[in-house]
Design a protein around this motif. Structure first.
Motif, mmCIF file in Angstrom:
data_model
loop_
_atom_site.group_PDB
_atom_site.id
_atom_site.type_symbol
_atom_site.label_atom_id
_atom_site.label_comp_id
_atom_site.label_asym_id
_atom_site.label_seq_id
_atom_site.Cartn_x
_atom_site.Cartn_y
_atom_site.Cartn_z
ATOM 1 N N ASN A 1 -48.233 -63.104 -77.699
ATOM 2 C CA ASN A 1 -47.020 -63.232 -78.512
ATOM 3 C C ASN A 1 -45.736 -63.339 -77.686
ATOM 4 O OD1 ASN A 1 -48.699 -63.095 -80.647
ATOM 5 N ND2 ASN A 1 -48.079 -61.070 -81.345
ATOM 6 N N ASP A 2 -45.892 -63.592 -76.391
ATOM 7 C CA ASP A 2 -44.725 -63.805 -75.509
ATOM 8 C C ASP A 2 -43.709 -62.665 -75.587
ATOM 9 O OD1 ASP A 2 -45.816 -66.270 -74.728
ATOM 10 O OD2 ASP A 2 -44.871 -67.303 -76.414
ATOM 11 N N VAL A 3 -44.230 -61.473 -75.556
ATOM 12 C CA VAL A 3 -43.357 -60.293 -75.610
ATOM 13 C C VAL A 3 -42.592 -60.104 -74.292
ATOM 14 C CG1 VAL A 3 -43.396 -57.756 -75.746
ATOM 15 C CG2 VAL A 3 -44.714 -59.116 -77.378
ATOM 16 N N TYR A 4 -43.199 -60.591 -73.201
ATOM 17 C CA TYR A 4 -42.609 -60.366 -71.865
ATOM 18 C C TYR A 4 -42.097 -61.654 -71.239
ATOM 19 C CZ TYR A 4 -45.587 -56.196 -72.157
ATOM 20 O OH TYR A 4 -46.200 -55.039 -72.554
ATOM 21 N N GLU A 5 -41.155 -61.465 -70.326
ATOM 22 C CA GLU A 5 -40.753 -62.540 -69.412
ATOM 23 C C GLU A 5 -40.632 -61.927 -68.030
ATOM 24 O OE1 GLU A 5 -37.136 -64.535 -70.509
ATOM 25 O OE2 GLU A 5 -38.074 -65.538 -72.214
ATOM 26 N N LEU A 6 -40.829 -62.776 -67.016
ATOM 27 C CA LEU A 6 -40.674 -62.294 -65.644
ATOM 28 C C LEU A 6 -39.232 -62.536 -65.202
ATOM 29 C CD1 LEU A 6 -42.438 -60.955 -63.510
ATOM 30 C CD2 LEU A 6 -42.886 -63.228 -62.563
ATOM 31 N N ASP A 7 -38.560 -61.469 -64.826
ATOM 32 C CA ASP A 7 -37.208 -61.574 -64.290
ATOM 33 C C ASP A 7 -37.351 -61.943 -62.809
ATOM 34 O OD1 ASP A 7 -34.743 -61.190 -63.133
ATOM 35 O OD2 ASP A 7 -34.304 -59.333 -64.209
ATOM 36 N N LYS A 8 -37.210 -63.225 -62.520
ATOM 37 C CA LYS A 8 -37.490 -63.710 -61.160
ATOM 38 C C LYS A 8 -36.513 -63.133 -60.139
ATOM 39 C CE LYS A 8 -39.948 -67.803 -62.567
ATOM 40 N NZ LYS A 8 -39.800 -69.135 -63.092
ATOM 41 N N GLU A 9 -35.302 -62.869 -60.565
ATOM 42 C CA GLU A 9 -34.307 -62.331 -59.629
ATOM 43 C C GLU A 9 -34.712 -60.962 -59.104
ATOM 44 O OE1 GLU A 9 -29.595 -61.103 -59.586
ATOM 45 O OE2 GLU A 9 -30.369 -62.302 -61.249
ATOM 46 N N HIS A 10 -35.247 -60.138 -60.018
ATOM 47 C CA HIS A 10 -35.611 -58.778 -59.625
ATOM 48 C C HIS A 10 -37.115 -58.614 -59.394
ATOM 49 C CE1 HIS A 10 -31.730 -58.291 -61.822
ATOM 50 N NE2 HIS A 10 -31.467 -57.588 -60.738
ATOM 51 N N GLY A 11 -37.895 -59.649 -59.730
ATOM 52 C CA GLY A 11 -39.347 -59.568 -59.520
ATOM 53 C C GLY A 11 -40.008 -58.538 -60.400
ATOM 54 N N LYS A 12 -39.499 -58.374 -61.617
ATOM 55 C CA LYS A 12 -40.042 -57.389 -62.560
ATOM 56 C C LYS A 12 -40.213 -58.028 -63.935
ATOM 57 C CE LYS A 12 -39.343 -53.963 -59.593
ATOM 58 N NZ LYS A 12 -40.398 -53.159 -59.001
ATOM 59 N N THR A 13 -41.126 -57.501 -64.696
ATOM 60 C CA THR A 13 -41.289 -57.958 -66.076
ATOM 61 C C THR A 13 -40.276 -57.257 -66.972
ATOM 62 O OG1 THR A 13 -43.580 -58.677 -66.103
ATOM 63 C CG2 THR A 13 -42.810 -57.588 -68.054
ATOM 64 N N VAL A 14 -39.747 -58.002 -67.927
ATOM 65 C CA VAL A 14 -38.847 -57.412 -68.920
ATOM 66 C C VAL A 14 -39.379 -57.707 -70.323
ATOM 67 C CG1 VAL A 14 -36.746 -57.451 -67.517
ATOM 68 C CG2 VAL A 14 -37.372 -59.467 -68.828
ATOM 69 N N VAL A 15 -39.087 -56.828 -71.249
ATOM 70 C CA VAL A 15 -39.493 -56.990 -72.645
ATOM 71 C C VAL A 15 -38.426 -57.823 -73.351
ATOM 72 C CG1 VAL A 15 -40.016 -55.784 -74.802
ATOM 73 C CG2 VAL A 15 -40.655 -54.759 -72.612
ATOM 74 N N VAL A 16 -38.844 -58.956 -73.931
ATOM 75 C CA VAL A 16 -37.860 -59.839 -74.589
ATOM 76 C C VAL A 16 -38.099 -59.982 -76.099
ATOM 77 C CG1 VAL A 16 -37.233 -61.169 -72.541
ATOM 78 C CG2 VAL A 16 -39.198 -61.886 -73.913
#
Ligand code: SF4
Ligand code: SF4
Length: 83
Positions: free
Chosen positions: A23-38
């Motif tokens: 369900n595409d709950v996450y995205e990868l924050d490439k700047e910080h190299g961490k997953t975020v909940v979107v």
């Protein structure tokens, strides 16, 4: 609605949860190299991401028990057909 939490200290940014979540709950924050909940509101509590995360960085609270029971039964029936 499930509350989805990413432990930023534990996340190694592998992206497995981003790939895995239906369900595409996450995205990868490439700047910080961490997953975020979107899209927390779209989480259906399948816990697939929970099982795939190598760092155990994901936490889900307030999971609806009946919804989880339905998913467990579906998986169980699917496994019965395979085994
Ligand atoms: S699977 Fe775990 S370690 Fe990998 S990006 Fe997702 S939260 Fe981070
Ligand atoms: S529990 Fe399922 S729907 Fe929710 S964030 Fe994880 S993979 Fe996505």
């Amino acid at each position: 609605m499930a509350e989805v939490i990413v432990d930023e200290d534990a996340c190694v940014g592998c992206g497995s949860c981003v790939e895995d979540c239906p369900n595409d709950v996450y995205e990868l924050d490439k700047e910080h190299g961490k997953t975020v909940v979107v899209k927390e509101e779209d989480c259906m509590a399948c816990l697939s991401c929970h099982e795939i995360c190598p760092s155990q960085a994901l936490e889900h609270n307030d999971i609806h028990v009946a919804k989880r029971l339905y998913i467990d039964r579906k998986v169980s029936k699917a496994l019965d057909k395979i085994i």
